[in-house]
Design a protein around this motif. Structure first.
Motif, PDB file in Angstrom:
ATOM      1  N   ASP A 292      11.179   8.391   7.390  1.00  0.00           N
ATOM      2  CA  ASP A 292      11.847   9.277   5.608  1.00  0.00           C
ATOM      3  C   ASP A 292      10.696   9.403   5.337  1.00  0.00           C
ATOM      4  O   ASP A 292      10.714  10.227   4.506  1.00  0.00           O
ATOM      5  N   ALA A 293       9.973   8.282   5.054  1.00  0.00           N
ATOM      6  CA  ALA A 293       8.123   8.319   4.430  1.00  0.00           C
ATOM      7  C   ALA A 293       7.401   7.461   4.702  1.00  0.00           C
ATOM      8  O   ALA A 293       7.425   7.080   5.745  1.00  0.00           O
ATOM      9  N   VAL A 294       6.084   8.267   4.610  1.00  0.00           N
ATOM     10  CA  VAL A 294       4.798   7.822   5.120  1.00  0.00           C
ATOM     11  C   VAL A 294       4.777   6.899   3.656  1.00  0.00           C
ATOM     12  O   VAL A 294       4.529   7.495   2.577  1.00  0.00           O
ATOM     13  N   LEU A 295       4.467   5.604   3.346  1.00  0.00           N
ATOM     14  CA  LEU A 295       3.638   5.345   2.467  1.00  0.00           C
ATOM     15  C   LEU A 295       2.007   4.622   3.310  1.00  0.00           C
ATOM     16  O   LEU A 295       1.578   4.144   3.932  1.00  0.00           O
ATOM     17  N   VAL A 296       1.146   5.172   1.743  1.00  0.00           N
ATOM     18  CA  VAL A 296      -0.507   4.843   2.215  1.00  0.00           C
ATOM     19  C   VAL A 296      -0.792   4.368   1.670  1.00  0.00           C
ATOM     20  O   VAL A 296      -0.332   3.846  -0.122  1.00  0.00           O
ATOM     21  N   PHE A 297      -1.723   3.782   1.809  1.00  0.00           N
ATOM     22  CA  PHE A 297      -2.953   2.855   1.482  1.00  0.00           C
ATOM     23  C   PHE A 297      -3.951   2.869   1.369  1.00  0.00           C
ATOM     24  O   PHE A 297      -4.479   2.168   2.127  1.00  0.00           O
ATOM     25  N   SER A 298      -4.572   3.154   0.655  1.00  0.00           N
ATOM     26  CA  SER A 298      -6.167   4.237   0.267  1.00  0.00           C
ATOM     27  C   SER A 298      -6.103   4.794  -1.028  1.00  0.00           C
ATOM     28  O   SER A 298      -5.072   4.516  -2.227  1.00  0.00           O
TER      29      SER A 298
ATOM     30  N   GLY B 141      14.198   3.994   2.648  1.00  0.00           N
ATOM     31  CA  GLY B 141      14.447   4.309   4.068  1.00  0.00           C
ATOM     32  C   GLY B 141      13.533   3.606   5.583  1.00  0.00           C
ATOM     33  O   GLY B 141      12.809   3.084   4.411  1.00  0.00           O
ATOM     34  N   LYS B 142      13.669   4.532   6.515  1.00  0.00           N
ATOM     35  CA  LYS B 142      12.454   4.080   6.999  1.00  0.00           C
ATOM     36  C   LYS B 142      11.493   5.015   6.861  1.00  0.00           C
ATOM     37  O   LYS B 142      11.267   5.587   6.848  1.00  0.00           O
ATOM     38  N   VAL B 143       9.857   3.591   6.824  1.00  0.00           N
ATOM     39  CA  VAL B 143       8.678   4.052   7.084  1.00  0.00           C
ATOM     40  C   VAL B 143       7.779   3.789   7.431  1.00  0.00           C
ATOM     41  O   VAL B 143       7.841   3.181   9.038  1.00  0.00           O
ATOM     42  N   PHE B 144       6.894   4.802   8.002  1.00  0.00           N
ATOM     43  CA  PHE B 144       5.367   4.468   8.132  1.00  0.00           C
ATOM     44  C   PHE B 144       4.876   4.326   7.581  1.00  0.00           C
ATOM     45  O   PHE B 144       4.217   4.978   6.454  1.00  0.00           O
ATOM     46  N   ILE B 145       3.229   3.517   8.010  1.00  0.00           N
ATOM     47  CA  ILE B 145       2.844   2.607   6.954  1.00  0.00           C
ATOM     48  C   ILE B 145       1.220   3.613   7.855  1.00  0.00           C
ATOM     49  O   ILE B 145       1.205   3.180   8.626  1.00  0.00           O
ATOM     50  N   ILE B 146       0.618   4.191   6.796  1.00  0.00           N
ATOM     51  CA  ILE B 146      -1.052   4.319   6.659  1.00  0.00           C
ATOM     52  C   ILE B 146      -1.800   3.372   6.235  1.00  0.00           C
ATOM     53  O   ILE B 146      -1.881   3.709   4.793  1.00  0.00           O
ATOM     54  N   ASN B 147      -2.871   2.124   6.370  1.00  0.00           N
ATOM     55  CA  ASN B 147      -4.014   1.865   6.322  1.00  0.00           C
ATOM     56  C   ASN B 147      -4.765   2.509   6.059  1.00  0.00           C
ATOM     57  O   ASN B 147      -5.208   2.980   7.044  1.00  0.00           O
ATOM     58  N   CYS B 148      -5.848   2.278   5.157  1.00  0.00           N
ATOM     59  CA  CYS B 148      -7.316   3.421   5.110  1.00  0.00           C
ATOM     60  C   CYS B 148      -8.627   2.364   4.737  1.00  0.00           C
ATOM     61  O   CYS B 148      -8.124   1.949   3.916  1.00  0.00           O
ATOM     62  N   HIS B 149      -8.682   1.771   5.823  1.00  0.00           N
ATOM     63  CA  HIS B 149      -9.877   0.917   5.152  1.00  0.00           C
ATOM     64  C   HIS B 149     -11.544   1.387   5.994  1.00  0.00           C
ATOM     65  O   HIS B 149     -12.356   1.350   6.919  1.00  0.00           O
ATOM     66  N   GLY B 150     -11.334   2.597   4.954  1.00  0.00           N
ATOM     67  CA  GLY B 150     -12.655   3.811   5.317  1.00  0.00           C
ATOM     68  C   GLY B 150     -14.041   3.133   4.602  1.00  0.00           C
ATOM     69  O   GLY B 150     -15.273   2.303   5.582  1.00  0.00           O
TER      70      GLY B 150
ATOM     71  N   TYR C 257       3.875   8.739   0.444  1.00  0.00           N
ATOM     72  CA  TYR C 257       4.022   8.022  -1.330  1.00  0.00           C
ATOM     73  C   TYR C 257       2.875   7.080  -1.188  1.00  0.00           C
ATOM     74  O   TYR C 257       2.005   6.927  -0.227  1.00  0.00           O
ATOM     75  N   ALA C 258       2.273   7.124  -2.523  1.00  0.00           N
ATOM     76  CA  ALA C 258       1.375   6.569  -2.769  1.00  0.00           C
ATOM     77  C   ALA C 258       1.566   5.050  -2.798  1.00  0.00           C
ATOM     78  O   ALA C 258       2.361   4.914  -3.846  1.00  0.00           O
ATOM     79  N   CYS C 259       0.692   3.770  -2.171  1.00  0.00           N
ATOM     80  CA  CYS C 259       1.328   2.765  -2.809  1.00  0.00           C
ATOM     81  C   CYS C 259       0.152   1.795  -3.356  1.00  0.00           C
ATOM     82  O   CYS C 259      -0.149   1.122  -3.884  1.00  0.00           O
ATOM     83  N   CYS C 260      -1.187   2.641  -3.581  1.00  0.00           N
ATOM     84  CA  CYS C 260      -1.959   1.515  -4.333  1.00  0.00           C
ATOM     85  C   CYS C 260      -2.190   2.828  -6.393  1.00  0.00           C
ATOM     86  O   CYS C 260      -2.102   4.529  -5.922  1.00  0.00           O
ATOM     87  N   ASP C 261      -2.936   2.073  -7.008  1.00  0.00           N
ATOM     88  CA  ASP C 261      -3.511   3.331  -7.949  1.00  0.00           C
ATOM     89  C   ASP C 261      -4.956   2.961  -8.111  1.00  0.00           C
ATOM     90  O   ASP C 261      -5.703   1.618  -7.224  1.00  0.00           O
TER      91      ASP C 261
END
Lengths: 212, 293
Positions: free
Chosen positions: A81-87, A18-27, A105-109
């Motif tokens: 609908d969901a938040v995709l997280v790259f962290s 569905g529609k997603v909001f993306i959060i990237n962490c470049h911490g 949702y986690a997009c990384c391992d």
């Protein structure tokens, strides 16, 4: 340090149904992050018209900071609908706790490498096991939140007060998982196929190093 | 004989549990089993129950089988990784022990070797999945087995009186999907809760044996209430055990209570599983009072 690698394109596509909001962490510099690959993948999702907004920030593992940073894009997040997280796994767990009602949702391992592990709060422990299960467990890690690291549901050792019989001070991780999914109306997530934990992380580590 | 054949024939299946000794002398246990468990269809053999190290379940199953009983091989994921578990499943099938009960297992910290490394490479669900896979002639590594594939009657457990009913149903469904063909339950002391659970569990269409413990004393009940997850013994039952201490000590009260629970649950399930905890000698009386012989 630890290193994150992207989940497969198909896996991420299935999370973005569905529609997603993306959060990237470049911490933190202790976490190796596949920035270019992630960018390319997110561009593709954008071109498909799936992305309602993106937040690229640092240290999403700090819940107080994170809550402040989520204030501005909250309306956009509500649309998704969901938040995709790259962290790393800690970031995903923190975000899923702060956005408790939203599928996160986690997009990384996350894979472990020797050395300093970064600054992460203990309550959101990531086992750096190389195979993130958070998408099947409402963003609560069954590897670190369950005394037996069970990946297919709770054992029979949950006390009536929802505590773990092995560590009576600890809440049963699976009870937390089930309560969160139930609150989100997503108990069906647990009808997924039988999970087998892959302990052969050599390949995952190698792949992650190469992509860095 | 596979337990699934009896369920298919519509029998009300009775099983009882025995725990192997902590040592190598098994004659006493076998004699007791032959004496008291003749009216029981199947005998479960526990696998280092409560994480207390004992004689092995598989070896004990073989001895009981040779003595003319029908053993159910209980197998937990606490002490073995997926290689050892698959190897033991093959060993069981080779010995003609084809009734299995797949459990995750208690944590090592709760037993008599708290220093031990807990394994949990697999869990009850993935162990059932593994047994199902072996039945197709392939192992978990994707390699073909040589010759005829093993065939098991695959059992699992569920805790019907747990306060987390959602969790129990979720797990039960996953076990069914992974290949569970029958269920034995944690001890039931509240038939109304069990009956309610069975209404929800009916959807899975698998036979369920109600778990029964013969209460030995009020103290034992209080201990279980405080320490065994998913087991609740109502105050009225504890009072019943306290009323006549001699009668309770002789096991008469406990057998009366257990028989009553079986009779109340029987219309709602497909069998009974008795965990007598050393009181095997009370089983014949229990079965007769429960109307099962």
């Amino acid at each position: 340090m630890l290193i994150t690698k992207l989940k497969s394109e198909e896996a991420i596509a299935s999370l973005a149904s569905g529609k997603v909001f993306i959060i990237n962490c470049h911490g933190c510099k202790e976490v190796g992050f596949p920035e270019e690959e992630a960018k390319a993948l997110q561009k593709k999702l954008e071109s498909e018209g799936k992305v309602v907004g993106t937040l690229t920030t640092d240290y999403v593992c700090n819940p107080t900071e994170l809550s402040l940073r989520l204030r501005a894009p909250m309306a956009k997040i509500a649309e998704a609908d969901a938040v995709l997280v790259f962290s790393c796994g800690v970031g995903v767990q923190t975000i899923s706790e702060v956005l408790e009602d939203k599928p996160v949702y986690a997009c990384c391992d996350t894979v472990e490498l020797p050395g300093f592990q970064g600054v992460t709060p203990l309550e959101y422990d990531c086992g750096q096991c190389g195979e993130c299960f958070l998408n099947l467990t409402g963003g609560i890690c069954p590897i670190t939140a369950c005394s037996k690291s069970l990946v297919n549901g709770p054992c029979g050792g949950t006390s009536d007060s929802g505590k773990c019989e092995v560590c009576p001070d600890m809440e049963c991780g699976w009870e937390r998982i089930i309560q969160r999914l139930k609150a989100q109306g997503r108990l069906d997530v647990l009808k997924c196929p039988t999970q087998l934990h892959d302990f052969n992380t050599d390949e995952a580590t190698k792949a992650a190093k190469e992509s860095e | 004989m596979r337990i699934t054949e009896l369920f298919d024939n519509g029998e009300f299946v009775v099983s009882a549990e025995v725990g192997p000794p902590k040592g190598i002398h098994i004659d006493g246990m076998v004699e007791e089993a032959k004496k008291y468990l003749t009216d029981v269809h199947f005998v479960n053999v526990t696998d280092n129950q409560s994480s207390v190290m004992r004689l092995g379940s598989l070896a004990t199953c073989k001895v009981l089988k040779d003595a003319g009983l029908n053993p159910i091989f209980q197998l937990t994921c606490r002490d073995r990784n997926r290689i050892a578990l698959q190897s033991d499943l093959l060993s069981a099938a080779m010995l003609g022990i084809d009734n299995i009960l797949c459990l995750t297992g208690d944590h090592t910290k709760l037993g008599d070797h708290p220093q031990a490394k807990p394994v949990f490479d697999l869990d009850s669900v993935s162990l059932l999945h593994t047994a199902s896979l072996l039945e197709t002639g392939v192992d978990l590594g994707g390699n073909a087995l040589v010759g005829e594939a093993p065939k098991f009657a695959k059992g699992a457990v569920v805790s019907p009186c747990s306060d987390s009913v959602d969790a129990q149903l979720v797990k039960m469904e996953r076990k069914v999907k992974a290949g569970a063909e029958y269920f034995q339950t944690q001890a039931v002391f509240e038939p109304e809760k069990f009956i309610k659970f069975m209404e929800a569990a009916k959807q899975f269409g698998k036979p369920v044996q109600v778990g029964i413990i013969i209460p030995k004393s009020a103290g034992m009940c209080k201990f279980m209430n405080n320490n065994v997850a998913g087991v609740h013994i109502p105050d009225e039952l504890i009072a019943e055990l306290q009323a006549d201490k001699e009668k309770t000590k002789a096991g008469i009260t406990g057998v009366e209570i257990a028989a009553r629970i079986i009779r109340e649950c029987k219309p709602y399930c497909q069998g009974v599983h008795i965990m007598s905890l050393g009181w095997e000698s009370k089983i014949p009386a229990l079965l007769s009072q429960a109307g099962l012989k």
